[in-house]
Every structure is written in C-alpha cells, then in structure tokens.
Write an enzyme that holds these catalytic residues in place. Structure first.
Site, mmCIF file in Angstrom:
data_model
loop_
_atom_site.group_PDB
_atom_site.id
_atom_site.type_symbol
_atom_site.label_atom_id
_atom_site.label_comp_id
_atom_site.label_asym_id
_atom_site.label_seq_id
_atom_site.Cartn_x
_atom_site.Cartn_y
_atom_site.Cartn_z
ATOM 1 N N ARG A 27 0.817 -1.217 0.000
ATOM 2 C CA ARG A 27 0.000 0.000 0.000
ATOM 3 C C ARG A 27 0.852 1.269 0.000
ATOM 4 N NH1 ARG A 27 -5.370 -1.057 1.770
ATOM 5 N NH2 ARG A 27 -5.569 1.002 2.703
ATOM 6 N N TRP A 75 1.923 6.282 5.980
ATOM 7 C CA TRP A 75 2.253 7.083 4.798
ATOM 8 C C TRP A 75 2.089 8.531 5.220
ATOM 9 C CZ3 TRP A 75 -0.208 10.545 1.412
ATOM 10 C CH2 TRP A 75 0.399 10.717 0.157
ATOM 11 N N GLY A 102 -5.847 8.198 7.738
ATOM 12 C CA GLY A 102 -6.710 9.309 7.374
ATOM 13 C C GLY A 102 -6.134 10.649 7.801
ATOM 14 N N GLU A 487 -1.617 6.400 -19.994
ATOM 15 C CA GLU A 487 -1.376 5.320 -19.029
ATOM 16 C C GLU A 487 0.049 4.796 -19.132
ATOM 17 O OE1 GLU A 487 -1.989 2.332 -16.116
ATOM 18 O OE2 GLU A 487 -2.781 4.342 -16.498
ATOM 19 N N LYS A 491 2.786 4.832 -16.063
ATOM 20 C CA LYS A 491 3.496 3.649 -15.566
ATOM 21 C C LYS A 491 4.994 3.924 -15.460
ATOM 22 C CE LYS A 491 0.913 1.820 -14.131
ATOM 23 N NZ LYS A 491 -0.387 2.411 -14.345
ATOM 24 N N LYS A 609 -0.916 2.457 -2.695
ATOM 25 C CA LYS A 609 -1.796 1.671 -3.557
ATOM 26 C C LYS A 609 -3.225 2.171 -3.495
ATOM 27 C CE LYS A 609 -2.877 -1.623 -6.329
ATOM 28 N NZ LYS A 609 -2.461 -1.507 -7.728
#
Length: 614
Positions: A27, A75, A102, A487, A491, A609
C-alpha cells in the site's frame, strides 16, 4: 496508503501483527510500529522509520508478550517520516495507544484546546492529537474507553480508521471508521482487525465491514459490538470472503508487478466469465438488466475516477459515446467533488476505483447520490466502500493487485466498460448487430490475444536496456489509444521516476515538438484505426527532427516500421479493444526500465496503492 492490523485472542499477537504488516506493504508507507498489552497489563509501543523489516530488527530483544495488539504502516501526511511521527501514538500518560489512517482536518483547533489544558505533544501528527483528545474525554468524564472514543470522534472533522488499546486491558480493542476502510475478522474466540481483509485472510474468511460513523468494540470475551456515533446499535452482517493465499504471493516472479502483468490473460477470463455467452456472444450485465430504464433513458453519463482509473474512464468515454450514443464526461474525482457540478436525476455517475476505497471517488459518489443521480460502481475489491455506496455496479474480478502501479486492474476496467457499452447499446438499439457481435466475439478471444502479446516480453526487456538512462519520454496516441499513451507515461513515471508525458499525437505540433531531439525518446502507438495515416505523419515529423521513435505497431506493418527506430509488434483485434492489447508492452517497458535502474518496482517512493486521504 497507511495500513492497520489488530489482534485479540489466545495467540501471541506480535507475529500475527508483523505478518499482517508485511501483507500491507504494497500500500505504500514510510514507517511502522506495534503496540502490545503484556500479560501484566503494561502497554508497550515500538515503532521506527523505514520498512517492516527495520521494525523487526528494532524488536529484537524487546518484551513482545501479549495476546492483544495493534500495528501500523504510515504514509506521511502531517509531519516528516521519522520515529516520533510513526504510529502507534501514546497518549500523554502512556495509558492509551492509537493507530490512525486518514486526516483529522480540525486537528489544529483540537490541539490548541488540549495545550491550553496542559497537554504536550511528542510528534507533528494529527493522530497524536486524537489519542490525547480521547484521554482527555475519559479523564474529565470518567467514562469507559469506547464511550471516550465515541465522544472524541463527535468532535472530529475528517477521515479516519482508528484502533485503540489501553494499559491494563488484555481483552479489548476499540476501532472506528469514517471514509477509510476497516474490517473485523471473526475467528473462534479471537478477532482480527485490518484496513484490508487480504492481510488477515489466512486466519478467517468471516468478515464484518465497519461502516462510516461506526465504532467497533472488539472483546475476546464477548460478541462483537458495533455502535454509531449517536450511540445506537448498528447491524452486524458477517460476510464470507473467498480469497486464496496464493493470490497474495509472488508465485516465483521477482516482483508482484510482473506477476500481475502475466496474470492478465487469466484475469480477463475471470472478468468476462458468466457475462458473455460463448455460443451467442450475448453480453449480460446484471447491473444493466436490473436498472434497464435508468440506462435507456440516461441523459448523460459521468465517469469519476483518479489516476489509472481515470485513464480507463477516458477509454470508457469513447466506448459509451460510440456504441450507446449517450453524451459522456470524464472527471477527476478530486475536482468534481469541489466544483459544484451540475448533476441531474436522469444522469448516471460511474465511479471507477480499483480498491473501492479512493477517498475522492467515494466523496464524488456521495455527492452524486445526494443530487439524485443513479450511481454505478466499477471496482475490484468485493465489499469495498464504493461497492456498498453505489446503487449498482460490476466487479472487475481480477484478484488482489499488490503492485502499486496498476496493470491488470486497468485492463479489467476497460474490459468491463466494453461490456457495459455493448449491453447498454443493445438495450438502446444504438449498435448494429454486426458490430455488437464483432466486439463481443473479440472480448471472448481477448485472453488468447493477451497470451500472444505477452510473447513480446523478451524483446521489450532488451529494448528497455537502451533507454534506461533517458531523463524524459513522450508517449503519443490517437483516438482510443490517446488514453493508452497517458497510461503508458504514468506507468513509467510511477516506477522508474523518469519524467514522461502522454499527448494526442496531433497535439505534438502545438508545443511539445519543441522538446524533440536525440535525447528525447518518443513512444508512438500506431496500430490500425481510422487515424492511422495521421499518426504515421506525426511520426515522420518527429523523425525529421532527430527524435528516437519506439513504435507499437500491428504485426506486418511495414509503413511505420520504416520510420521508427524500434518497433514492438502486437496482434490486432477490434479497434475499441486495442488499448487493452497495447497497454501490455507499455507495462513491460516501464517495468524493465525500472528494474534496470534498480528501482523498488512494487513499492515506488511516495506512492500508495489505495489513496484513502485527500
């Protein structure tokens, strides 16, 4: 983003918590920590900056006893990544510990009030403010910990998933959520807690999804209890989640991202299974069948999404407008929710999110529902917040996506959008029988086509070596493949940290062509479509200025091959599905360049993620 794990039961908590944190590493995070209540009642917090492996080294020799604990990967939002800002956070007395996903938006006001009451703070986080607020409420009112959590959260503005433990209590975790995911796993005389069911799936398949504005009191000596912030009992609905542990492992691949790229033939099978009749090519989506009148009479469709899901939605726009003849708008969810959009009751809002927990997209869903629009969700995670908040929807069924850079979710989203367009187009009578059958048959054969295109991997790996040291890339595409260019550029940016931009090929002449030189490689998507000759001309313009061109072309295309410096050949299917095919070599190119640059492919810096905060 941040990850939460909790356990209370008969087993040693720490090994379960650490394993859960490892499951959540995908994540994105910058620090980790655990809080344990020892058998003698001591509350111990251990945390440090860095990876879960760094935390494991830090725990060597520490007192890790206890059958109850909470753990976290952070994070950074408020405060830089360091030991002090890592979670869990003690209250000032060290009687309470809290972990939090959060953002508490009014934390400054709360912090000022607490400081006026003598509280001091060890960190720069909003989370430490919340744990001290809980302690203050408990100290001043003499209430229980669950009641202190409830009263404190009634003063909070923001998004959160929290878990709280206290000194002297071996049996109870208090958890709560608002706009951030939280599930409780129910075992035999034990409970598990997580922000992602995948981290605890090996222990139980029975899960309770905690709802917004709900508080879970998790006690190993009592049944699970959930109450609302208004102190009303909430319904407890235990759901079974079928998920294989093997889906969460690399399966012999060096990275999850590469595994997930190679899984795409199978995930497309899972995505279309039961939705296209292989004998008649008829597309059946229950969300369309059950709400036929909504789709037939829709004045407009609005896609709301972020990141890769936004790129997929741009392709969805082409599909729906072309096949269904309904006007479509594609909105960044983060902009849509704040610009007072015009939403009518005969609009359909399509919310697209891999995780089903994206904060901005979830907020856009709530905005659309309040305006009376019909809301259709496209997501991957069963039981996620968006799946539960929408009126109807379709899962993409691609299985857990662990790599931060989305691959199989993108192709799954576009596949579902193609089926959605066909199903609605048939109901509206806006698609010819011939075209309907052509596209649905191509969808049925898409897994085989994906197997074919994956054969370019060795060639792309060799090609990537040449461009490892590039500092900038331009990606070009037209029509359906303009979003594919976006896209592909995303990437590359995400995992190699090379600056890359995607453009409609014709827009090169309106500014970006000034950047072209021998040091600026261009990836040009030039597969057969009604703009093929135009794209070929754009490639010539780049070539005339000394640019290096990597062209993605159809097998046997000699025209563009003569102009390009390097080519990647792909099989050809229906034009509207080519973005799914073309995305594979672009995923591989980004992957191999990142590997050769020594990047952390699955956990690129600064990224998460599931973006569950604004």
């Amino acid at each position: 983003m941040c990850g939460i794990v909790g356990y209370v039961g008969r087993r040693d908590a720490c090994p379960i918590l650490i394993k859960g944190l490892h499951r959540l590493e995908y994540r994105g995070y910058d620090s980790a920590g655990v809080a344990l209540v020892n058998p003698d009642g001591r509350l111990n917090v251990f945390k440090c900056k860095g990876k879960v492996s760094d935390l494991e080294h830090f725990l060597d020799g520490k007192d890790l006893g206890g059958n109850i604990g909470i753990a976290h990967t952070r994070w950074a939002t408020h405060g830089v990544p360091n030991d002090a800002n890592a979670h869990p956070h003690y209250s000032e007395s060290e009687n309470i510990a809290l972990i939090h996903n959060g953002i508490i938006e009014n934390y400054r006001v709360l912090k000022d009030a607490l400081e006026q009451n003598g509280y001091t703070f060890r960190s720069s986080t909003d989370s430490e403010v919340l744990v001290n607020l809980i302690e203050y409420v408990r100290a001043t009112s003499g209430c229980s910990l669950p009641e202190a959590v409830r009263q404190a959260l009634r003063q909070v503005i923001g998004a959160y998933a929290i878990a709280v433990v206290e000194k002297g209590n071996h049996d109870r975790i208090v958890a709560a959520r608002q706009s951030s995911p939280m599930v409780v796993g129910v075992g035999d005389g034990e409970f598990f807690l997580s922000s992602d069911a995948a981290s605890i799936i090996e222990y139980t398949e029975d899960f309770v999804y905690v709802g917004d504005g709900e508080i879970a009191v998790i006690d190993r000596n009592a049944p699970l209890k959930i109450v609302t912030l208004d102190n009303h009992d909430a319904k407890i609905d235990i759901k079974k989640l079928q998920l294989s542990i093997s889906q969460l492992e690399k399966g012999g691949y060096p990275h999850f991202m590469l595994k997930e790229i190679y899984e795409q033939p199978r995930t497309i099978v899972d995505c279309i299974r039961g939705r296209i009749n292989p004998d008649t090519c008829e597309v059946k989506l229950s969300g369309v069948i059950d709400h036929r009148d909504r789709f037939v009479n829709a004045r407009r469709i609005i896609f709301v999404a972020c990141g890769t899901s936004w790129h997929a939605s741009l392709i969805g726009e082409h599909l729906v407008e072309s096949i269904c003849r309904i006007p479509v708008e594609v909105e960044y969810a983060s902009e849509f929710r704040y610009r007072n959009p015009i939403i009518r009751e005969d609009d359909i809002v399509v919310a697209v999110s891999q995780s089903g927990e994206t904060a901005d997209t979830l907020a856009a869903v709530e905005l659309a529902r309040k305006a009376g629009a019909f809301v259709f969700g496209i997501c991957n995670v069963v039981g996620s917040s968006i799946a539960r908040a929408t009126d109807s929807g379709a899962y993409i069924h691609v299985g857990p996506e662990i790599g931060v850079a989305s691959t199989k979710a993108f192709t799954g989203q576009v596949t579902v959008m193609a089926m959605l367009a066909l199903a609605v187009g048939r109901e509206r009578g806006t698609v010819t029988e011939a075209y309907y059958n052509e596209v649905s048959a191509a969808l049925l054969h898409l897994p085989e086509t994906m197997e074919e295109v994956l054969k370019v991997a060795p060639q792309v790996a060799d090609l990537a070596k040449i461009f490892t040291y590039a500092h900038n890339f331009i990606y070009l595409g037209r029509g359906y493949n303009y979003p594919t260019a976006l896209e592909g550029a995303l990437k590359l940016k995400e995992i190699s940290y090379i600056h890359a931009e995607g453009y409609p090929a014709a827009e090169m002449k309106h500014g970006p062509i000034a950047l072209i030189d021998a040091e600026m490689p261009t990836v040009a998507i030039a597969t057969p479509d009604h703009t093929y000759e135009k794209t070929a001309s754009n490639i010539e313009e780049i070539k005339a200025r000394g640019g290096k061109i990597i062209a993605v072309i159809a097998r046997g295309d000699e025209q563009v091959r003569r102009s390009a410096d390097f080519v990647i050949e792909v099989p050809v299917i229906a034009e509207c599905l080519m973005p799914i095919v073309v995305s594979v070599p672009l995923q591989l190119l980004a992957y191999y360049i990142a590997v050769y640059k020594g990047r952390n492919v699955d956990q690129p810096r600064n990224l998460a993620k599931s973006v569950t905060v604004e």
